[in-house]
Design a protein around this motif. Structure first.
Motif, PDB file in Angstrom:
ATOM      1  N   PHE A   1       0.840  -1.211   0.000  1.00 26.20           N
ATOM      2  CA  PHE A   1       0.000   0.000   0.000  1.00 26.20           C
ATOM      3  C   PHE A   1       0.872   1.258   0.000  1.00 26.20           C
ATOM      4  O   PHE A   1       0.639   2.188   0.769  1.00 26.20           O
ATOM      5  CB  PHE A   1      -0.948  -0.002   1.202  1.00 26.20           C
ATOM      6  N   ASP A   2       1.850   1.281  -0.921  1.00 26.98           N
ATOM      7  CA  ASP A   2       2.890   2.310  -0.904  1.00 26.98           C
ATOM      8  C   ASP A   2       2.932   3.070  -2.232  1.00 26.98           C
ATOM      9  O   ASP A   2       3.837   2.859  -3.038  1.00 26.98           O
ATOM     10  CB  ASP A   2       4.239   1.632  -0.620  1.00 26.98           C
ATOM     11  N   PRO A   3       1.946   3.979  -2.476  1.00 29.12           N
ATOM     12  CA  PRO A   3       0.905   4.431  -1.544  1.00 29.12           C
ATOM     13  C   PRO A   3      -0.409   3.672  -1.719  1.00 29.12           C
ATOM     14  O   PRO A   3      -0.602   2.949  -2.705  1.00 29.12           O
ATOM     15  CB  PRO A   3       0.728   5.899  -1.936  1.00 29.12           C
ATOM     16  N   LEU A   4      -1.292   3.887  -0.769  1.00 22.87           N
ATOM     17  CA  LEU A   4      -2.651   3.352  -0.845  1.00 22.87           C
ATOM     18  C   LEU A   4      -3.414   4.098  -1.932  1.00 22.87           C
ATOM     19  O   LEU A   4      -3.384   5.328  -1.981  1.00 22.87           O
ATOM     20  CB  LEU A   4      -3.338   3.551   0.508  1.00 22.87           C
ATOM     21  N   HIS A   5      -4.096   3.350  -2.819  1.00 20.22           N
ATOM     22  CA  HIS A   5      -4.885   4.000  -3.869  1.00 20.22           C
ATOM     23  C   HIS A   5      -6.307   3.434  -3.883  1.00 20.22           C
ATOM     24  O   HIS A   5      -6.654   2.549  -3.085  1.00 20.22           O
ATOM     25  CB  HIS A   5      -4.205   3.861  -5.236  1.00 20.22           C
ATOM     26  N   LYS A   6      -7.129   3.968  -4.758  1.00 15.75           N
ATOM     27  CA  LYS A   6      -8.551   3.595  -4.783  1.00 15.75           C
ATOM     28  C   LYS A   6      -8.763   2.137  -5.181  1.00 15.75           C
ATOM     29  O   LYS A   6      -9.768   1.533  -4.810  1.00 15.75           O
ATOM     30  CB  LYS A   6      -9.318   4.522  -5.726  1.00 15.75           C
TER      31      LYS A   6
END
Length: 353
Positions: A21-26
């Motif tokens: 999650f790096d980064p967390l996206h939709k």
């Protein structure tokens, strides 16, 4: 193996969904919400490694926590490894990670959720032979963390709103009176469809009547509230935040408005503390190369000695090791130059807005 296109009833007891999650996206968020609706209990595992991470694990934990806190059946766990790169995450790391996940969950995992990019690899079937494997279709929301890391602002709308504030770039614009800061800041904020932080001191100055009537409390208030407004505005900003003036500018005015040495020292300490928090991505110093405009609150003595005051303010920034870009010229030249700097230095193109 179950496909995301197949209808599945919410008959799982324990479910597991992991990633960096790096980064967390939709895409991640969509999968989490679907998985949570299919399980009595869903464990989300954040995989992290100090050598590999782009966003600190604590930030990613906060993202998921706040975007799932309305779901009573979701629990977050973390698993650390020492792989230096994603490509270096070999079979041994996969096996150790699976063992750690099973240990932390402590009960039979009925279903493991993952993306369709892992379909036909048998990775999860081999690691979790006792569990069903459910693949979510990655094409529904066609994005990846890798793409976002390569050009965050191009794929901005794939980030959940709560995540966006971490990536917002901050531009501070400073200078002595009547250099066009306020107008430029508001113009740019409107152009980039985002927020700006006004110069708080203007409000307090109007309350005092005249600048020279401002006291210790006014100046301390300006420093603190200016920073508070910045911290609040960044939460809802679109890629970039523009800030008009900072604590050092307020300290500069305090040097000739306050005659009490103890109060001067307190303001200097407060200014230094706030300045040490600076994490601006771009600091622009506007030179006094445009016409002086008297708005009823500005100091005429400063106008008459603008070169001296301008140099003193720059010296204050340099004394505090604040790096800035000096910008002169007329209004149009400065406007165009800042747009160029924002694209070249911050990676934010007007075509993205």
């Amino acid at each position: 193996m179950l496909s995301g296109g197949m209808k599945q009833m919410d008959n799982y007891n324990i479910g597991f969904y992991g990633g960096s999650f790096d980064p967390l996206h939709k895409g991640h968020l969509n999968n989490i919400y679907k998985a949570s609706s299919m399980c009595k209990k869903l464990y989300i595992m954040i995989s992290y490694a100090e050598k590999r991470d782009h966003v600190p694990m604590e930030i990613r934990y906060r993202w998921i926590l706040n975007l799932t806190k309305h779901l009573d059946n979701v629990e977050i766990i973390t698993v650390e490894d020492e792989a230096a790169t994603k490509d270096g995450y070999d079979d041994s790391y996969w096996k150790k990670g699976a063992q750690e996940v099973k240990k932390k969950i402590g009960q039979k995992i009925d279903v493991v959720f993952c993306g369709s990019d892992y379909e036909n690899t048998n990775i999860f079937e081999d690691l979790y032979p006792e569990s069903e494997i459910y693949y979510f279709d990655r094409k529904i929301i066609p994005i990846s963390s890798t793409l976002i890391r390569e050009d965050t602002f191009k794929y901005w709308d794939y980030l959940p709103n709560f995540v966006k504030s971490y990536f917002v770039k901050k531009v501070l614009i400073v200078g002595i009176q009547s250099t066009g800061k306020s107008t430029l800041v508001e113009n740019l904020a409107n152009l980039y469809n985002t927020n700006f932080v006004r110069e708080i001191g203007r409000d307090r100055c109007e309350e005092a009547g005249l600048e020279e009537f401002m006291n210790f409390e006014d100046l301390a208030y300006n420093m603190i509230c200016q920073k508070r407004e910045e911290l609040e505005a960044i939460k809802t900003s679109n890629r970039i935040l523009f800030v008009d003036t900072d604590a050092l500018v307020t300290q500069f005015y305090a040097d000739f408005l306050i005659n009490d040495e103890s109060q001067e020292e307190k303001l200097e300490n407060l200014s230094s503390a706030i300045t040490n928090m600076h994490d601006f991505d771009l600091i622009i110093y506007l030179e006094p190369t445009v016409a002086f405009v008297q708005d009823g609150t500005r100091n005429e003595h400063m106008f008459e000695n603008f070169e001296e005051y301008n140099n003193n303010l720059k010296k204050l920034f340099e004394k505090n090791d604040v790096n800035y870009i000096s910008l002169g010229g007329n209004y149009l030249e400065r406007y165009n130059k800042l747009i160029e700097l924002i694209e070249n230095r911050l990676g934010i193109k007007l075509s993205y807005i």
